[in-house]
Motif scaffolding. Structure first.
Motif, short mmCIF file in Angstrom:
data_model
loop_
_atom_site.label_atom_id
_atom_site.label_comp_id
_atom_site.label_asym_id
_atom_site.label_seq_id
_atom_site.Cartn_x
_atom_site.Cartn_y
_atom_site.Cartn_z
N ASN A 184 0.97 -1.30 0.06
CA ASN A 184 0.11 0.04 0.39
C ASN A 184 1.13 1.31 -0.05
O ASN A 184 0.52 2.16 0.09
CB ASN A 184 -0.64 0.27 1.08
N GLY A 218 -4.69 5.82 -4.97
CA GLY A 218 -4.49 5.63 -3.80
C GLY A 218 -3.40 7.51 -4.07
O GLY A 218 -4.02 8.25 -5.28
N GLN A 240 -2.86 1.47 -4.23
CA GLN A 240 -4.22 -0.34 -4.95
C GLN A 240 -3.89 -0.67 -6.04
O GLN A 240 -4.11 0.61 -6.73
CB GLN A 240 -5.75 -0.07 -4.40
N GLN A 257 0.53 6.87 -0.71
CA GLN A 257 -0.02 5.92 0.52
C GLN A 257 -1.35 5.60 0.12
O GLN A 257 -2.03 5.77 -1.03
CB GLN A 257 -0.81 6.93 1.45
N ASN A 258 -2.06 4.81 0.53
CA ASN A 258 -2.99 3.60 0.54
C ASN A 258 -3.29 3.01 -1.16
O ASN A 258 -4.49 3.21 -2.05
CB ASN A 258 -4.38 4.48 0.92
#
Length: 99
Positions: free
Chosen positions: A39, A74, A59, A56-57
């Protein structure tokens, strides 16, 4: 397949592009392989060398190996390419991180 069609196929396979929309959606063409991802970081082998995507985050939204297309969602912080002579070093480094 005639010569012109064959030439078109070869050029299509060699093209590489990166499209970013609002630092939230990333579309990459010319991807040969997804070496590793989580991630916060993706390591992609493209026709133009290794590409590191950090954020960040993150996907993976789409992976089409046949067309060499990867879509990532993301918050994107950084994109960086690794030169040809550093590819094995980068691949080794990232493979240790993701064991």
């Amino acid at each position: 397949m005639n010569y012109y069609q064959n030439d078109t196929v070869n050029r299509t396979q060699q093209e590489h592009s990166v499209k970013i929309n609002n630092r939230k959606e990333l579309e990459i063409t010319g991807v040969k392989e997804v070496d590793s991802f989580d991630n916060e970081e993706f390591l992609l082998e493209t026709v133009m060398g290794y590409l590191i995507v950090r954020g960040q985050n993150l996907q993976m939204q789409n992976l089409d190996v046949g067309d060499g297309l990867v879509s990532i969602k993301g918050k994107v912080y950084e994109l960086s390419y690794v030169d040809d002579h550093h590819q094995e070093k980068a691949k080794g480094f990232f493979s240790k991180l993701f064991k």
